[in-house]
Design an enzyme around this catalytic site. Structure first.
Site, PDB file in Angstrom:
ATOM      1  N   GLU A  33      -3.955   9.628 -48.514  1.00 27.73           N
ATOM      2  CA  GLU A  33      -4.177   9.596 -46.997  1.00 27.73           C
ATOM      3  C   GLU A  33      -5.231   8.419 -46.817  1.00 27.73           C
ATOM      4  O   GLU A  33      -4.389   7.665 -46.068  1.00 27.73           O
ATOM      5  CB  GLU A  33      -4.679  10.920 -46.666  1.00 27.73           C
ATOM      6  CG  GLU A  33      -5.496  10.917 -45.145  1.00 27.73           C
ATOM      7  CD  GLU A  33      -5.730  12.529 -44.542  1.00 27.73           C
ATOM      8  OE1 GLU A  33      -5.879  13.108 -44.903  1.00 27.73           O
ATOM      9  OE2 GLU A  33      -6.323  12.282 -43.002  1.00 27.73           O
ATOM     10  N   ARG A  85     -14.299  20.170 -41.107  1.00 29.53           N
ATOM     11  CA  ARG A  85     -13.353  21.363 -41.340  1.00 29.53           C
ATOM     12  C   ARG A  85     -14.293  22.696 -42.185  1.00 29.53           C
ATOM     13  O   ARG A  85     -13.523  23.836 -42.085  1.00 29.53           O
ATOM     14  CB  ARG A  85     -11.875  21.113 -42.024  1.00 29.53           C
ATOM     15  CG  ARG A  85     -11.042  22.303 -41.885  1.00 29.53           C
ATOM     16  CD  ARG A  85      -9.601  21.984 -42.750  1.00 29.53           C
ATOM     17  NE  ARG A  85      -9.246  20.798 -41.173  1.00 29.53           N
ATOM     18  CZ  ARG A  85      -7.819  21.596 -40.551  1.00 29.53           C
ATOM     19  NH1 ARG A  85      -7.910  22.781 -40.625  1.00 29.53           N
ATOM     20  NH2 ARG A  85      -7.379  20.818 -39.490  1.00 29.53           N
ATOM     21  N   ALA A 128      -3.251  17.123 -42.877  1.00 29.61           N
ATOM     22  CA  ALA A 128      -3.751  18.257 -41.739  1.00 29.61           C
ATOM     23  C   ALA A 128      -2.691  19.266 -41.555  1.00 29.61           C
ATOM     24  O   ALA A 128      -2.113  19.955 -40.602  1.00 29.61           O
ATOM     25  CB  ALA A 128      -4.238  17.740 -40.190  1.00 29.61           C
ATOM     26  N   GLU A 144      -0.930  23.356 -45.488  1.00 30.75           N
ATOM     27  CA  GLU A 144      -2.436  23.467 -46.398  1.00 30.75           C
ATOM     28  C   GLU A 144      -2.405  24.829 -46.377  1.00 30.75           C
ATOM     29  O   GLU A 144      -3.431  25.655 -47.855  1.00 30.75           O
ATOM     30  CB  GLU A 144      -3.383  22.577 -45.248  1.00 30.75           C
ATOM     31  CG  GLU A 144      -3.379  21.516 -46.267  1.00 30.75           C
ATOM     32  CD  GLU A 144      -4.422  20.679 -44.469  1.00 30.75           C
ATOM     33  OE1 GLU A 144      -4.378  20.490 -43.630  1.00 30.75           O
ATOM     34  OE2 GLU A 144      -5.110  19.939 -45.570  1.00 30.75           O
TER      35      GLU A 144
END
Lengths: 757, 468
Positions: free
Chosen positions: A232, A310, A509, A713
């Site tokens: 990423e 998160r 995500a 995820e």
């Protein structure tokens, strides 16, 4: 004939299976391509005193570029501008790039760059988050999420427990290593082929490093051989370096990291050190939970601030906690900048609360399930960040598991097996799952799609989605095929290209299919609307007609027409109606106040529960997974094969994270577990032969992609259950006097057993 | 003039005068432009580069899966080298199709390696079973699927094809008939036999590297190997295992797989098929040799530890000179051996076990399979009327050398299996070992493990005695 049909429907996988799918290192490149090899710091902290190129800088057709050769700004930081592409005077981690050597062959580039000697004045490095915390060495000010009243909350508690938790890092180990090819185009322009989840970042950073505009750079991505978050932000440097060299030399430049460099140079999942205090009422309801996270960010911010957020969002796990205070410190250390990794901070937060519950249960001499059941989130409960739990199915999934397994019977069986057994012990655990879906940075929840329909009726779709094995391209084809009413084999998803789709959010995500699938649907609908308008005009109908295709046959107001897809396409083109549409999608109803840390950051939550049963050899300190049962709320699943594959793959990665995958840095900041022979990921024997996955029937869910939920995820979190199932086995019915540390390697199991004895 | 390497690459006769020391994976990818063979780790630890290699042995065409990232191009000589390109036509073959159905490919990077390993299973395993199939793919790492879908695909394939693949003699024809391999496989044997040997077999003087299987040297010393002066010792085609009245002989140039799966070893050490999967992966066992494992002198070499416990003897040859050394006396210090550069390890000999022999091998590592041990240990004993004889206890990971526990073994000789004797033995072992902390565990852990493993040896022995 049937066989060929099968292949054309699933062309991407056909290519994989026949070895024809191309990755960056497989692509045909111009014969004058040069090869780049990065040279980097061998110390974790120091001042560069001298660089000895060992004569390489004087060799014919060998070129070396360092910080001083950067025409634009020497900066690759995303969230915070705190990371240089090439070190200037100081180095902050082993593996920090100092420069690049370019030669005519890969062998020569590797050989000469490895010979370069850098002389340092060595300084004392910081390796752990706690050390960094004591020295006030932070990436950014602390982040605090709070709900209720933590002080009053604890006053009301009957039982209060506090402890520490250590969470270890994890290496992505995508099988395709980082790499890029940069091709100079005419003028100042460059095309970069990169193995990245984030082509827009590659484009933006290359432009700023070179001091040119974003529109001079075209980034193209075909597919990735695995990424898991590791491409990423961390794919940027290598693509940018290749771009810099190509720009300077006006020649194509290829840069592929060898595994031995990739594993050393790139950041990993963040290790965390955690302090917690948890308080219960007499009926074991959690009244208050205070938790402090010390995140080991490494030497630069990278995505650490977002990862830390998160963690704070998920620090309640799957439980309702009325009084909660979570503080996060992003601690700067002299390790490679840690980065996104499937789960993105959530596992660390969830492991802490689950540890707190497990240990408290042992202290209270009750089963952890008792605390779990009482405190699981239910419909309408408010998360500590202000969002209301809606369509909340975690308890449904949990209860279904309990029934399916028949837990009380199971407890008796296991107790019988364990009592007096000096060789083996069994243990089980039920792991609930609550995972928020959306980028927590609201702005990133947007995507666009370009749908082109060609004169022969074939369809090309471009989106921001990167295909890395998660099947996003297939899902896009699937929804486009349903939307248009044509066969999936007519639809092709193109490479992800910044010139076709601009300002893309990374494919991360878990949002790739939601965002890009919806954008594709909207673009398909836009074209269908034009077709509808065309026939409405043609039939001079006052009322809007209902125009659709079923198996490529045209239907108007439910009546089958003569025309089919291809003839309609021809007819529209003849009538000068555009069959291309570029449409965008933004996730609705999400907003978050980053000052108050309240709002609706998530479009929805993915819920589920997993049962783990293990047998531990309590003399040798090893274990075997006996059984895994999962009930997963994937919404209205649109592709069972893909979603099952995501659950299974994430689960294995989660189990690896919690058991065998151990990252070790020595006190000088060198990675000890620096190869596949030292860093072990699960193999085919590590997983049980069978797994029982059921999708929870959730017919009320309407968001996501056609009512299906994001799946990339969330299931990784299930892996945490393996940890506690093992602890349950080895510490059967005993109070636990050690700090929970992950991963639970055979060595730790051995130590725990012998500490218990 | 360098000698040519000639082999059949998929369906094509291939001649090359490229450096025989480069890896086959690099040759296939960058010289032959066959990028289906992926490189992901360059140390034989992930299987993405798995190819199939066929050769004629006793007039039979024998296939095996190998990892090409640590395989010298030299090893391709006179072989049939099969890559994913050589198995794939316009349609999917049944293995590929089953993978598609089960979703057993995600990012695709490991997929060709899995397909090759499984194809190699169908080509070379007389028995078609799920358990054996797993052995063939255990050296293939997949980071996406968690293996569940791959296992489902394997189960389906085994169920479907095992009834069709009973007769091993007609295997190639059967596999062609079932579309699992392409038709050109039929002609391969004849084509291989026709390759005339132009390659020099004479060792060069003063070699920098003496390479047998190369499965360790290609990890530790590449790319230096390709710039160095290399001598390759390929298998001399001797029987891997032979027996005389009293002893068993292992040909040192034979592979671990050929040795462990030989009928003689299976006869005398029936438990070995359970232990087999602890010695590297199938791909590694198919290439690593007994000589390599011993001469490499790694303190945790699994096969060496196994042989040490048997009281094996190494036979070195230099011209007509023969020299015999007990394995336990061979290792002098870390990677230091009682061995001269001009000697070649010819064979390994050990006495046949009696009918009352017991063998146990324990290996503890971070991951149970294809991993380097934290501690491994072999335990061999013959037990007669309750008395222990010919005791051999070896241990790896507890000293700079693969260790024979001299004192413990000597102490137990002639003793009974009493609790007291066991306690003394465990304590003695504590004095004999000195583990070094590393990525595979702390010294405390390794010492602790050693004790527990010894107890495990004795527990198993007690059970064995009770049963017999």
């Amino acid at each position: 004939m049937k066989k060929i049909d099968y292949i054309s429907k699933d062309y991407d996988r056909y290519l994989h299976l026949t070895g024809k799918s191309e990755f960056v290192d497989d692509m045909n490149i111009p014969s004058d391509t040069m090869y780049a090899s990065v040279f980097y710091s061998s110390v974790a902290k120091g001042k560069i005193k001298n660089i000895d190129f060992k004569g390489a800088d004087k060799l014919h057709n060998v070129f070396i570029f360092t910080a001083k050769d950067i025409p634009g700004e020497n900066q690759i930081g995303g969230i915070i501008k705190d990371e240089l592409l090439f070190a200037e005077d100081e180095v902050d981690f082993v593996g920090e790039p100092i420069g690049v050597l370019v030669a005519e062959t890969r062998e020569k580039a590797e050989e000469y760059s490895k010979k370069i000697e850098v002389e340092y004045e060595q300084l004392e490095p910081i390796i752990t988050a706690r050390e960094s915390f004591l020295k006030n060495n932070f990436i950014m000010p602390p982040r605090i999420f709070e709900s209720g009243d933590i002080v009053k909350g604890f006053k009301k508690c009957e039982y209060i427990f506090e402890d520490k938790v250590e969470f270890g890092g994890q290496e992505h180990l995508y099988l395709e290593t980082q790499g890029a090819i940069a091709l100079p185009l005419e003028g100042n322009n460059l095309k970069i082929i990169s193995s990245t989840q984030n082509p827009t970042a590659v484009q933006r950073i290359t432009a700023s490093i070179l001091g040119i505009s974003n529109n001079n750079i075209e980034v193209d991505v075909l597919r990735l051989g695995g990424a898991f978050g590791g491409k990423e932000d961390q794919a940027n440097a290598w693509a940018v370096i290749a771009g810099l060299a190509a720009y300077k030399l006006k020649k194509p430049v290829k840069l592929i990291l060898e595994r031995s460099d990739d594993i050393k140079l790139t950041g990993k999942r963040h290790p965390y050190s955690i302090d917690y205090r948890i308080g219960f009422a007499k009926d074991y309801k959690i009244i208050a939970y205070e938790v402090i996270f010390y995140q080991n960010a490494g030497a630069a911010a990278d995505l650490s601030p977002a990862v830390l957020d998160r963690t704070l969002f998920h620090c309640n796990g799957s439980y309702f906690i009325p009084n909660l205070k979570a503080t996060g410190y992003s601690c700067k250390t002299n390790l490679p900048p840690n980065t996104a990794f499937r789960g993105f901070g959530a596992p660390q937060g969830i492991f802490a609360i689950e540890s707190a519950i497990f240990k408290s249960a042992r202290k209270l001499r009750i089963s952890p399930q008792k605390i779990q059941e009482i405190n699981l989130l239910t419909e309408g409960k408010v998360f500590h960040y202000g969002q209301v739990a809606k369509n909340c199915t975690v308890k449904n999934c949990y209860d279904s598991i309990t029934r399916k397994i028949n837990i009380s019977k199971k407890e008796k069986e296991i107790s019988l097996f364990n009592t007096g057994n000096t060789e083996f012990r069994k243990g089980f655990y039920i792991m609930p799952l609550t995972f928020g879906i959306s980028f927590t940075n609201t702005m990133m929840n947007q995507a666009s799609a370009l749908v082109n329909i060609y004169s022969d009726g074939s369809v090309s779709i471009s989106t921001a989605a990167i295909e890395m094995g998660q099947g996003v391209n297939y899902k896009i084809r699937q929804v486009a095929s349903e939307e248009l009413g044509i066969d999936i084999s007519k639809i092709r998803v193109e490479t992800t290209n910044t010139s076709r789709i601009a300002n893309t959010s990374p494919t991360a995500a878990s949002s790739g299919a939601d965002l890009n699938g919806n954008a594709s649907r909207i673009a398909c609908r836009e074209i269908l609307n034009r077709i509808t308008k065309y026939y409405s005009d043609k039939q001079k109908s006052n009322k809007k007609l209902r125009v659709e295709f079923k198996k490529e046959q045209l239907f108007i107001n439910g009546k089958k027409q003569e025309q089919h897809w291809k003839s309609v396409v021809t007819e529209l083109l003849m009538n000068r109606i555009s069959l291309s549409a570029h449409c965008s999608y933004a996730t609705p109803k999400i907003k978050f106040d980053k000052i108050k840390n309240k709002g609706n950051p998530f479009s929805y939550h993915t819920y589920g529960a997993a049962y783990f049963e293990v047998t531990a050899d309590i003399s040798l300190g090893t274990f075997k997974l006996d059984e895994i049962v999962i009930i997963h709320d994937g919404g209205k699943v649109i592709n069972k094969v893909i979603d099952t594959g995501q659950i299974e793959g994430a689960l294995a990665q989660g189990i690896g994270m919690m058991t065998m995958e151990e990252i070790i840095y020595d006190e000088k900041g060198n990675l000890t577990t620096n190869s596949l022979s030292k860093y072990k990921v699960p193999d085919i024997y590590s997983m049980p032969d069978d797994i029982n996955i059921t999708f929870y029937q959730n017919n009320d869910f309407e968001s996501g992609l056609k009512g299906s939920k994001a799946v990339g995820e969330p299931p990784l979190v299930y892996g945490i259950g393996a940890y506690f199932a093992i602890i349950n086995a080895i510490g059967f019915n005993k109070e636990i006097n050690y700090i929970f540390e992950s991963p639970l390697t055979n060595e730790r199991i051995f130590n725990y057993i012998n500490r218990e004895a | 003039m360098p000698a040519k390497i000639i082999f059949v690459l998929n369906n094509k006769l291939t001649e090359t005068d490229s450096n025989p020391a480069i890896t086959l994976a690099d040759f296939l990818r960058y010289e032959k432009k066959l990028p289906g063979t992926k490189i992901a780790c360059r140390e034989g630890d992930c299987g993405a580069c798995t190819i199939i290699s066929g050769e004629t042995v006793n007039n039979n065409l024998v296939y095996k899966n190998l990892v090409s990232c640590i395989l010298p191009l030299n090893a391709a000589h006179k072989k049939h080298i099969v890559t994913i390109e050589g198995l794939s036509g316009d349609n999917l073959n049944p293995i590929q199709e089953e993978f598609l159905k089960q979703g057993a490919t995600q990012c695709g990077f490991c997929t060709p390696g899995f397909i090759n390993s499984l194809t190699s299973f169908f080509l070379s395993s007389p028995v078609i079973s799920y358990e054996i199939a797993l052995k063939y793919v255990a050296g293939n790492i997949c980071r996406c699927t968690g293996y569940f879908s791959i296992k489902r695909a394997i189960k389906e394939l085994v169920n479907k094809y095992s009834p069709e693949l009973i007769n091993f003699d007609t295997r190639t024809d059967d596999l062609i008939r079932l579309d699992i391999i392409p038709g050109y496989f039929k002609e391969i044997k004849a084509r291989l036999i026709n390759i005339t040997d132009t390659k020099s077999q004479f060792p060069k003087d003063n070699s920098d590297f003496l390479i047998s299987g190369g499965t360790d040297l290609y990890v530790s010393s590449y790319p230096a190997i390709k710039y160095g002066n290399v001598n390759f010792i390929e298998s001399r085609g001797k029987e891997p295992v032979s027996e005389t009245d009293n002893s068993i002989h292992l040909d040192a140039s034979s592979t671990i797989d050929d040795i462990l799966t030989s009928e003689i070893i299976k006869k005398y050490f029936p438990a070995i098929s359970e232990l087999e999967i602890h010695f590297g992966s199938k791909q590694i066992r198919n290439r690593a040799t007994a000589a390599g494992n011993i001469i490499n002198a790694s303190p945790i070499g699994d096969f060496t530890i196994f042989l040490l416990s048997l009281g094996a003897e190494a036979v070195f040859q230099n011209g007509f000179q023969k020299r015999e050394v007990l394995l336990k006396d061979l290792f002098l210090g870390y990677k230091k051996l009682d061995y001269k550069k001009d000697e070649i390890l010819e064979e390994i000999i050990f006495r046949k076990p009696s009918s009352k022999a017991f063998l146990n091998f324990v290996k503890i590592s971070r991951r149970e399979h294809l991993d380097i041990a934290s501690v491994n240990s072999g335990f061999f004993v013959e037990i007669e009327s309750g008395v222990l004889k010919r005791v051999g206890i070896s241990a790896g990971g507890v000293a700079p050398v693969p260790k024979f526990l001299n004192e413990v073994s000597a102490f137990l000789e002639g003793k009974t299996l009493s609790g007291e004797n066991i306690d003394v033995a465990v304590n003695l072992a504590g004095n004999e070992i000195k583990p070094i902390p590393d990525a595979r565990g702390s010294d405390v852990y390794k010492s602790g493990l050693m004790k527990i493993i010894l107890k495990n040896h004795f527990d198993k022995l007690k059970k064995f005695v009770e049963k017999n």
